[in-house]
Design an enzyme around this catalytic site. Structure first.
Site, PDB file in Angstrom:
ATOM      1  N   GLY A 230     -13.653   0.399  -6.862  1.00 31.39           N
ATOM      2  CA  GLY A 230     -13.518   1.338  -8.029  1.00 31.39           C
ATOM      3  C   GLY A 230     -13.403   2.617  -8.048  1.00 31.39           C
ATOM      4  O   GLY A 230     -13.173   3.291  -9.235  1.00 31.39           O
ATOM      5  N   PRO A 267     -12.935  -1.643  -1.920  1.00 34.92           N
ATOM      6  CA  PRO A 267     -11.637  -0.449  -2.462  1.00 34.92           C
ATOM      7  C   PRO A 267     -10.267  -0.997  -2.773  1.00 34.92           C
ATOM      8  O   PRO A 267      -9.818  -1.912  -1.528  1.00 34.92           O
ATOM      9  CB  PRO A 267     -11.758   0.494  -1.686  1.00 34.92           C
ATOM     10  CG  PRO A 267     -12.373   0.019   0.084  1.00 34.92           C
ATOM     11  CD  PRO A 267     -13.189  -1.343  -0.470  1.00 34.92           C
ATOM     12  N   GLY A 268      -9.553  -1.122  -3.377  1.00 31.80           N
ATOM     13  CA  GLY A 268      -8.226  -1.309  -3.539  1.00 31.80           C
ATOM     14  C   GLY A 268      -7.471   0.024  -3.846  1.00 31.80           C
ATOM     15  O   GLY A 268      -6.715   0.319  -3.033  1.00 31.80           O
ATOM     16  N   ARG A 305       1.871   0.676 -15.511  1.00 26.60           N
ATOM     17  CA  ARG A 305       0.604   1.075 -15.680  1.00 26.60           C
ATOM     18  C   ARG A 305       0.417   2.281 -16.926  1.00 26.60           C
ATOM     19  O   ARG A 305      -0.416   2.167 -17.906  1.00 26.60           O
ATOM     20  CB  ARG A 305      -0.118   1.946 -14.306  1.00 26.60           C
ATOM     21  CG  ARG A 305      -0.306   1.101 -13.237  1.00 26.60           C
ATOM     22  CD  ARG A 305      -1.032   1.580 -12.324  1.00 26.60           C
ATOM     23  NE  ARG A 305      -2.490   1.959 -12.362  1.00 26.60           N
ATOM     24  CZ  ARG A 305      -3.034   3.282 -12.934  1.00 26.60           C
ATOM     25  NH1 ARG A 305      -2.114   4.282 -12.807  1.00 26.60           N
ATOM     26  NH2 ARG A 305      -4.198   3.224 -13.294  1.00 26.60           N
ATOM     27  N   CYS A 335      14.242  -2.695 -22.901  1.00 23.34           N
ATOM     28  CA  CYS A 335      14.420  -2.699 -24.559  1.00 23.34           C
ATOM     29  C   CYS A 335      12.729  -2.749 -25.137  1.00 23.34           C
ATOM     30  O   CYS A 335      12.512  -3.915 -25.566  1.00 23.34           O
ATOM     31  CB  CYS A 335      15.040  -3.848 -25.080  1.00 23.34           C
ATOM     32  SG  CYS A 335      16.838  -3.470 -24.605  1.00 23.34           S
ATOM     33  N   GLU A 336      12.141  -1.788 -24.987  1.00 25.94           N
ATOM     34  CA  GLU A 336      10.800  -1.673 -25.496  1.00 25.94           C
ATOM     35  C   GLU A 336      10.739  -0.056 -25.668  1.00 25.94           C
ATOM     36  O   GLU A 336      10.886   0.671 -24.659  1.00 25.94           O
ATOM     37  CB  GLU A 336       9.706  -2.196 -24.591  1.00 25.94           C
ATOM     38  CG  GLU A 336       9.783  -3.580 -24.231  1.00 25.94           C
ATOM     39  CD  GLU A 336       9.095  -4.393 -24.970  1.00 25.94           C
ATOM     40  OE1 GLU A 336       8.372  -4.021 -25.863  1.00 25.94           O
ATOM     41  OE2 GLU A 336       9.185  -5.865 -25.033  1.00 25.94           O
ATOM     42  N   TYR A 364      -1.418  -1.182  -7.747  1.00 24.10           N
ATOM     43  CA  TYR A 364      -1.275  -1.719  -9.111  1.00 24.10           C
ATOM     44  C   TYR A 364       0.223  -1.480  -9.671  1.00 24.10           C
ATOM     45  O   TYR A 364       0.176  -1.405 -10.830  1.00 24.10           O
ATOM     46  CB  TYR A 364      -2.375  -1.404 -10.150  1.00 24.10           C
ATOM     47  CG  TYR A 364      -3.835  -1.693  -9.297  1.00 24.10           C
ATOM     48  CD1 TYR A 364      -4.165  -2.978  -9.523  1.00 24.10           C
ATOM     49  CD2 TYR A 364      -4.622  -1.023  -9.157  1.00 24.10           C
ATOM     50  CE1 TYR A 364      -5.508  -3.646  -8.852  1.00 24.10           C
ATOM     51  CE2 TYR A 364      -5.856  -0.976  -8.687  1.00 24.10           C
ATOM     52  CZ  TYR A 364      -6.261  -2.501  -8.435  1.00 24.10           C
ATOM     53  OH  TYR A 364      -7.839  -2.840  -8.003  1.00 24.10           O
TER      54      TYR A 364
END
Ligand code: LLP
Length: 408
Positions: A230, A267-268, A305, A335-336, A364
């Site tokens: 985290g 940890p990531g 993200r 298309c968003e 991520y």
């Protein structure tokens, strides 16, 4: 801009596709070394959270450096084995672990976090089927506020993860009743992600220390205190001083020493996020009403993200420009209206074909990429030894997609 000794525009010249990810192997090594140094003198296990980045080469590198692994699916466990991990140094975590994956985990001797009553039932059943004892940790939801975006908070009463403190005795009794199938060896908590205030790790650890004492008093051989992952990183690049791995470990060092226990950390992000850039090519610049847009070839499909968490990722043009600066939204071709990489960024005005890098894209980002709008997942490269560019995952192609339908 440079990645270690290589100019990013030279890298763009060598790579014949855009967008792509490029990592600094040296940075990943340095991040791991910071954790290893912080843990010196403490019995410990680093469990790299594979979900942050599951590139096989990166996972293999972290294994070579001495890391264990944190897994959230049977496939992550299979990938960890493919990367050569000793499964006894892996931790299988999650609120919805599947019976077949639990069987595989018990079979191979992974540590398993217990998340709920039904999860304990599934772990017990898996252990009985396999004929081996499952080594388990109880995941506690300590109800402390990590002060992060609600989507990446896991430690408050609304969270789907872990058991409520008040239910502990139920779990201890259930485990005691299954001595052949279950061995309780530790406690776990993971508070959330992007945390920049390390004192909350101590708040949670203090609660866990009480639990360890209680469990030991009831005769359980508790060996592991797992404080989760985290730790946040400096996404903003505005000179803020953020806590380091050493700051994190130092908040719990005395507790770990006095308990005589092995500390596990997971940890990531802080292992890989700052090692990579997502590199794009500018398609064009436009103005619409009162907004200016830089349109690039990358999008929310490759890096979600900002769209999903309103996350800030720093953006820079890959080469210096002397053109007038303006305030731009940096958007992709998907298309968003949620397809943006950054909003209201003051940048020099690029030309079509120029490079634009989204920084801190190692965690991520590729791991959460999709093929929405049939934007195929991009290739990944790293710079090794300071000046050698290597592809570490090839880009997916439409042919890969069409193969899924062959013979149907
Ligand atoms: N351990 C457990 C049990 C976890 O759930 C996680 C992340 C970690 C460790 C690693 O946390 P880290 O050190 O990376 O913060 N997709 C989101 C982040 C989701 C984190 C999920 N759990 C994002 O892009 O910000």
């Amino acid at each position: 801009m440079y990645v270690d000794g290589l100019r990013l525009d030279d890298i763009r010249g060598q790579v014949d596709a855009s967008p792509f990810y490029v990592y600094s192997q040296a940075k990943i090594r340095a991040n791991h070394a910071a954790y290893a140094a912080a843990l010196e003198g403490l019995p410990s296990l680093i469990g790299y959270a594979i979900k942050a980045n599951n590139n096989l080469k990166i996972v293999e590198l972290l294994r070579e450096l001495g890391s264990g692994a944190v897994l959230v699916s049977g496939n992550e466990l299979r990938l960890a084995r493919a990367a050569g991990f000793d499964v006894a140094r892996t931790i299988f975590n999650g609120n919805g672990k599947l019976p077949r994956d639990l069987e595989f985990a018990v079979q191979h001797g992974a540590l398993i976090n217990v998340d709920s009553e039904f999860d304990l039932g599934n772990i017990t059943a898996a252990a009985r089927r396999v004929g081996r004892t499952a080594r388990v940790l109880i995941r506690i939801n300590p109800d402390v506020d990590p002060g992060v975006h609600p989507y990446v908070c896991t430690s408050m009463s609304e969270s789907k993860f872990g058991i409520r403190n008040s239910h502990l005795q139920w779990f201890l009794d259930a485990i005691k009743a299954e001595p052949g199938a279950l061995e309780l060896v530790g406690v776990h908590s993971h508070l959330g992600s992007t945390i920049t205030k390390v004192s909350i790790f101590r708040d949670a650890a203090l609660i866990m220390v009480d639990f360890v004492k209680e469990m030991r008093a009831q005769g359980f051989p508790i060996q592991f205190l797992n404080i989760g992952g985290g730790l946040g990183i400096d996404y903003r690049h505005e000179g803020a001083v953020l806590p380091t791995p050493r700051d994190l470990i130092d908040t719990v060092r005395d507790l770990v020493s006095s308990l005589g226990i092995t500390l596990i950390i997971e940890p990531g992000r802080s292992m890989v996020a700052n090692s990579a850039a997502f590199v794009n090519t500018v398609t064009g610049v436009k103005t619409n009403g009162n907004k200016n847009f830089i349109v690039i070839d990358g999008s929310m499909a490759e890096l979600i993200r900002p769209s999903l968490y309103s996350a800030y990722q720093h953006i820079e043009l890959t080469a210096p420009h002397h053109t007038p600066k303006a305030v731009y939204d940096v958007v992709g071709p998907v298309c968003e209206s949620a397809d943006f990489l950054g909003k209201d960024r003051e940048l020099a005005t690029p030309a079509a074909g120029d490079g634009l890098a989204v920084l801190d894209a190692g965690a991520y980002c590729m791991a959460m990429a999709s093929t929405y709008n049939l934007k195929m997942r991009p290739a990944e490269y790293w710079v090794e030894g300071g000046d050698t560019l290597k592809m570490i995952r090839r880009g997916e192609t439409l042919e890969d997609h069409l193969k899924l339908f062959e013979g149907l």
